[in-house]
Design a protein around this motif. Structure first.
Motif, short mmCIF file in Angstrom:
data_model
loop_
_atom_site.label_atom_id
_atom_site.label_comp_id
_atom_site.label_asym_id
_atom_site.label_seq_id
_atom_site.Cartn_x
_atom_site.Cartn_y
_atom_site.Cartn_z
N VAL A 116 40.39 41.61 46.04
CA VAL A 116 40.70 41.12 44.70
C VAL A 116 41.93 41.84 44.18
N GLN A 117 42.83 41.10 43.52
CA GLN A 117 43.98 41.73 42.87
C GLN A 117 43.55 42.16 41.48
N VAL A 118 43.55 43.43 41.22
CA VAL A 118 43.23 43.86 39.85
C VAL A 118 44.38 44.69 39.30
N PRO A 119 44.55 44.66 37.98
CA PRO A 119 45.60 45.50 37.39
C PRO A 119 45.28 46.98 37.60
N LEU A 120 46.33 47.75 37.62
CA LEU A 120 46.17 49.16 37.95
C LEU A 120 45.25 49.89 36.98
N GLY B 26 33.08 37.46 38.98
CA GLY B 26 33.97 36.68 39.82
C GLY B 26 35.24 36.22 39.12
N HIS B 27 35.22 36.13 37.79
CA HIS B 27 36.39 35.64 37.06
C HIS B 27 37.58 36.59 37.18
N LEU B 28 37.35 37.82 37.60
CA LEU B 28 38.46 38.76 37.74
C LEU B 28 39.51 38.24 38.70
N CYS C 70 42.58 45.43 45.81
CA CYS C 70 41.42 46.28 46.05
C CYS C 70 40.43 45.55 46.95
N THR C 71 39.78 46.30 47.82
CA THR C 71 38.70 45.76 48.62
C THR C 71 37.39 46.34 48.08
#
Lengths: 187, 194
Positions: free
Chosen positions: B46-50, B30-32, B20-21
């Motif tokens: 950032v790479q986040v789970p769906l 920021g820890h995500l 995601c941007t």
């Protein structure tokens, strides 16, 4: 659900055999018996030289006690099956067979092979027919879509065999096909 | 695969990460990204789970890019020969490529989603006969005898290893049912009847 996964979608072949055993078959009794009431109905009377119609479960029982001879159904003979096999291999669709032919044929050939003129030939014809039909239901697989599949004249044992994965595959396709109405506005 | 709240498959499919941007600054999150940054800055990737991406995207906090398992390269490979693509490699072992794809499809707009759906459906239909064929083959091999040359040739083995979770499930279903029917045909129960 408590049933194991493979049994949720379909019944077992043995159960189908049980259902098919309610069908009537002609026998020539070798013992006399008055008309007798059973839970599924009254059958008889058995008078030795006269043919009589009884359910398959009763015929097998009598046959194993050597108290009757089974009269083969009119579709369970070499000529009829050869004709169907030719149809099966030359035409695209399934040929018309009795709905529970696989079960009935197996039970009768199991218990009364001596009442058929050529049991081994019949067995091998049935096997050929079954294989030809299997190839066709495999064709059906490639035509599968999410809403319907038409395979006319498919018989109970064949339906039962392909049912679990056909419905699962159709379920997956339903999930994958984009629904007509947009879903974007409902987060 | 389905959306059932209790479906483990559905949870596993949602666990895939997408990139995601962010469009805005998010303080203290920021820890995500696993980094040492205190805040997420706008325009950072950032790479986040769906499952988390849903809310970010719907609230217009972030944009996402189509993840690599559905990139143009994979699509053209699928178009060329769906059966030679190893879906399990794309989403990890026992991954749910179709389930993941369907969830991405939900996030997309009509036209792109339609395209995605077509890719998924076409791939599934192209691969299905091979899945079932192999399942039936293996059902009969194991039922009849302990044949040592079971493995088949290399290509079919690679195909089996490349099955995605949904296809594995279908494989098992087909194998079970074929085996059961075959056993019925082959056993004579004369003994039991008498």
């Amino acid at each position: 659900m408590a049933l194991p996964t493979p049994l949720r979608a379909s019944v077992t072949p043995a159960e189908l055999e049980l259902i098919a055993s309610e069908q009537l078959v002609e026998i020539v009794p070798l013992v006399a018996m008055e008309r007798t009431a059973f839970i599924s109905g009254a059958y008889g009377p058995l008078r030795p030289p006269t043919k009589c119609k009884v359910p398959i479960w009763m015929a097998t029982n009598l046959k194993l006690k050597k108290k009757c001879r089974v009269v083969p159904p009119d579709w369970l003979n070499v000529e009829f099956l050869e004709g169907r096999l030719t149809q099966e291999t030359s035409e695209a669709g399934f040929s018309e067979m009795p709905f529970r032919f696989a079960e009935v044929a197996k039970v009768l050939l199991d218990v009364a092979p001596d009442d058929f003129p050529n049991p081994d030939k019949i067995r091998s014809l049935l096997k050929d027919i079954r294989e030809a039909r299997q190839a066709k239901s495999r064709e059906g697989l490639s035509k599968l879509d999410h809403s319907e599949l038409s395979l006319p004249n498919l018989c109970s044992m064949e339906i039962n065999e392909i049912r679990p994965f056909f419905i699962r595959a159709m379920g997956v396709l339903t999930d994958l096909v984009k629904e007509a109405q947009p879903q974007q506005d409902a987060p | 695969m389905e959306d059932d709240y209790y479906s483990i498959e559905s949870i596993l499919a949602e666990n895939q990460k997408i990139q995601c941007t962010f469009k805005i600054d998010v303080p203290d999150m920021g820890h995500l990204d696993g980094g040492n940054e205190r805040d997420i800055k706008a325009l950072s990737k950032v790479q986040v789970p769906l499952w988390m991406a849903y809310i970010l995207i719907y609230s217009d906090y972030a944009d996402f890019t189509i993840p690599p398992p559905f990139s143009a390269r994979v699509r053209s490979a699928l178009n060329a020969e769906a059966r030679s693509v190893r879906l399990s490699n794309l989403v990890g072992q026992a991954g749910l490529w179709y389930g993941f794809g369907r969830m991405i499809m939900r996030l997309l707009n009509d036209d792109v989603a339609k395209e995605m759906s077509d890719v998924l459906v076409k791939t599934f239909r192209d691969r299905l006969p091979e899945v079932i064929d192999q399942a039936q083959h293996f059902a009969s091999v194991h039922a009849s005898s302990a044949d040592s040359g079971v493995g088949g040739d290399n290509a079919t083995m690679l195909f089996r290893e490349g099955l995605d979770g949904t296809e594995r499930e279908l494989f098992a279903l087909a194998q079970d049912s074929t085996r059961r029917t075959k056993r019925w045909y082959e056993t004579s129960e004369r003994g039991r009847r008498s």
